[in-house]
Write an enzyme that holds these catalytic residues in place. Sequence first.
Site, PDB file in Angstrom:
ATOM      1  N   MET A 114       0.807  -1.258   0.166  1.00  8.69           N
ATOM      2  CA  MET A 114      -0.014  -0.059  -0.044  1.00  8.69           C
ATOM      3  C   MET A 114       0.953   1.174  -0.029  1.00  8.69           C
ATOM      4  SD  MET A 114      -3.357  -1.208   2.297  1.00  8.69           S
ATOM      5  CE  MET A 114      -2.051  -1.792   3.723  1.00  8.69           C
ATOM      6  N   HIS A 474      12.558  -4.116  -0.965  1.00 10.45           N
ATOM      7  CA  HIS A 474      11.452  -4.944  -1.080  1.00 10.45           C
ATOM      8  C   HIS A 474      11.428  -6.408  -1.576  1.00 10.45           C
ATOM      9  CE1 HIS A 474       8.132  -5.761  -4.106  1.00 10.45           C
ATOM     10  NE2 HIS A 474       7.181  -5.330  -3.315  1.00 10.45           N
ATOM     11  N   GLY A 785     -13.192 -39.415  -0.198  1.00 10.95           N
ATOM     12  CA  GLY A 785     -12.584 -38.765  -1.437  1.00 10.95           C
ATOM     13  C   GLY A 785     -12.955 -37.761  -1.746  1.00 10.95           C
ATOM     14  N   THR A 786     -12.325 -36.856  -1.280  1.00 12.01           N
ATOM     15  CA  THR A 786     -12.815 -35.391  -1.625  1.00 12.01           C
ATOM     16  C   THR A 786     -12.391 -34.774  -2.885  1.00 12.01           C
ATOM     17  OG1 THR A 786     -10.800 -34.438  -0.260  1.00 12.01           O
ATOM     18  CG2 THR A 786     -12.553 -34.719   1.017  1.00 12.01           C
ATOM     19  N   ASP A 788     -13.249 -36.207  -5.795  1.00 16.23           N
ATOM     20  CA  ASP A 788     -14.225 -36.728  -6.635  1.00 16.23           C
ATOM     21  C   ASP A 788     -15.581 -36.265  -5.759  1.00 16.23           C
ATOM     22  OD1 ASP A 788     -13.175 -37.638  -8.929  1.00 16.23           O
ATOM     23  OD2 ASP A 788     -13.429 -39.864  -8.318  1.00 16.23           O
ATOM     24  N   TYR A 870      -8.636 -39.243  11.098  1.00 17.37           N
ATOM     25  CA  TYR A 870      -7.154 -39.075  10.249  1.00 17.37           C
ATOM     26  C   TYR A 870      -7.593 -38.241   9.040  1.00 17.37           C
ATOM     27  CZ  TYR A 870      -8.339 -42.723   6.830  1.00 17.37           C
ATOM     28  OH  TYR A 870      -8.913 -43.713   6.049  1.00 17.37           O
TER      29      TYR A 870
END
Length: 893
Positions: A114, A474, A785-786, A788, A870
């Site tokens: 900023m 920077h 099975g996150t 799919d 788990y």
Amino acid sequence: MADAAKTDTKWVYSFGGGGSDGDTSMKNLLGGKGANLAEMATLGLPVPPGFTLTTDVCTTYYELGETYPGDLNAQVEQALAALEASTGKGFGDASNPLLVSVRSGARASMPGMMDTVLNLGLSDVTVQGLAEKAGERFAYDSYRRFIQMYSNVVLGLGHDTFEYILDDYKEREDYNLDTDLQADDWKEIVRQYKAAVQDERGKPFPDDPREQLWGAITAVFGSWMNDRAILYRKLNDIPQAWGTAVNVQSMVFGNMGDTSATGVAFTRNPSTGAKLFYGEYLINAQGEDVVAGIRTPAPMSHAGAAEVGSDDVPLEQAMPEVYAELAGVADKLEQHYRDMQDIEFTVEDGVLYMLQTRSGKRTAAAALKIAVDMAQEGLISENEAILRLGPSQLDQLLHPTIAEGAARDVIVVGLPASPGAAMGEVVFDSAEAVRLAEVGKAAILVRIETSPEDIHGMHAAKAIVTARGGMTSHAAVVARGMGRPCVCGAGSLQIDYAAGEFRIGGRVVKRGDVITVDGAEGQVLLGEVEMRQPDLSGDFGKLMGWADKVRKLNVRTNAETPADVIVAKEFGAEGIGLCRTEHMFFDAERIPVVRAMILAGDRAGRVAALDKLLPMQRSDFAEIFRIMGDLPCTIRLLDPPLHEFMPHTDEDMAEVAASSGIEITTLKYQASLLHESNPMLGHRGCRLGITYPEIYQMQARAIFEAAVEVSKETGNKPVPEVMIPLVGTRQELDILKAVIDAAAKAVFAETGVTLDYLVGTMIELPRAALQAGQIAETAEFFSFGTNDLTQTTLGISRDDAGRFLKAYEEQGIYEKDPFVTIDQDGVGELIKLAAKRGRETRSAIKLGICGEHGGDPASVTFCHEIGLDYVSCSPYRVPIARLAAAHAALKEH
């Protein structure tokens, strides 16, 4: 200044001058900088007085359509009057002018993202008063700096406009350095600067100090929504709703001659974590000169000079009394805040002033060392030490470094600004770095100096090299925060952007050439260099041991090759959560057998091919069981559709036909029969087991034979967990569990060895989640099975989502990519529902996730909160998941 209706809210808080309205506990309201300025003033440290416009002003300003609350102006005038009284100066006073800086200050540090304005309050009138007190040269140098900065930040004029005027003037007058210019020269530069503003804007540079002040305040609030700030917030998970504060502070000057200076210091080394008072300074300069990288500063101490190989005179020698006072202040601040501090200071005519303190940005290696050291020093507890290292920071520690003894063709040496090593193609602008990253190529960004506008290129690049700038520039600060290797201040680099090359002595390196950056040594090497894997013992092992004591979630790994399993176990994996058996089928020796099985015309043909695969699979599983010992191993039976194993190009078809003795026309026909319009929802997973049970029979037998073999061989008791994919009904699971149980019974009878095992399923369909209560009557574990489950719940193909998901994130439809972080409102609700219904049926059911979300810290926290047993993730994310699980456990209290 546009005003809305008045309120009773306190918008402005003063600090310094013998007291403060706020303190460090008010960081959310005052921002990090404002809260710490107030705290330092309360501690009795030499802080120039000022006042803070709160983050509420920022959020209200945007809520009201970029309009200020009605009573803000009166509160600012009141704070300004108090500031005048505290300093004995007048804002706009012709003889004794009060000059101020206007800086941003969000609650989370956003270095360089900023805007800042210095020397505000100077005009044709007040510059005369400053000249009377501090000399004409200093006054007009300060005035031209102010015009340039204000015109850029507030009026939107480019830096180049002013740089061209100054460079042209120096060339005409035969000046080499800015310090060669005298008072009359700076007066002429001021005249030309103001004329340029008039030409570009069609109206003069503002002379009214209050108009200047409100212009700067509005610009800083506006910079909260500039592109680089938005990108930085996205990269660092900083909510837009937080807003930024604005700090208005009386100026002190480090550019009043050889008894003045400015600098940035850290109470410990931000690259290595070493307990060394560390930093850089410039004599006769303003703060922006240090962080902008325009001049390469000198080190703080003799020890710091020795560490970076600098011959410059350290502050410890140049101003010994100031250095001693500053070192004492640094120690006091670290003890008070109980964390490594990043401090900004100015020395005006031999007098020290503190401009800022904040928890310093640091590399992952430094964060680890500082956390462990501070815990062992008794400054913080072990649990606090765990929370000092962000799980995502561990990515930096898991990256390779240059191997010992590797051949090094060093082409330039600079400052070791951020450790680690990376190889890639040379690029000279940020857009080019982004383009290479988008096509999967590694880029090394080489710049004369970086600016906040380069944030997207620095993120895309694998490493950064700059010709200018120091350890607090920077480039250095941002690279350390991102975990990018960085070499700064490589002064012998001659960079030619137009030609697309840089030169060192007689050597030329062109755009697209491969270089290697060693950020720890400050070296840039030509070509590719051998790398080595990181050492994760010592402090790493200690901190992870502390983390393991407090976490509740177990952490497993997704792995099927012995190499990956070994790495994961070394990283602390407590079992295998997903072994994808299909990956084993693509081996060159096996794929012909797999294809023979697929092309078989009947069950007998398939069984004959599967009999050849059985010993191969058994060998695979045995090796995994040997490595994992008594730890549980979840093995997923064949999941992908069979067409994935078939050749796809005409060349591959011809090769397979020749090797198998099948006519190519027959082969193509058979392959066409396997074609599916939507294979992700087609003949795959348990559907293969239902239609071709002999496949799952072979795999189950291989698993149990391997487990028995290893049990006899080692005395360990392998724990197979056989997982059936893509189940949507209990009936599918009942049928296939019977197949698995029959294989186990047969193997145990044949060998005389019986082992415990579990049969469970992946929950990756919404129907399975909804029917989890019934499915749990058969399943002994659920693994979500996150990957799919996200596709099937959201109706989004992961392979095609890249075309539109970015737009969805930008417009706030999804806060984060749902394939990276679990969509808690949709997918997460299904997981919670399935877990609840599964446990109602089978109280001891084992629950975990095995999608890529298992290594995402936010998703790990969600899994902890809903009580899963788990998470499972790729080997190199196991430490990240372990630490994230510990964070989740500690933060729930």
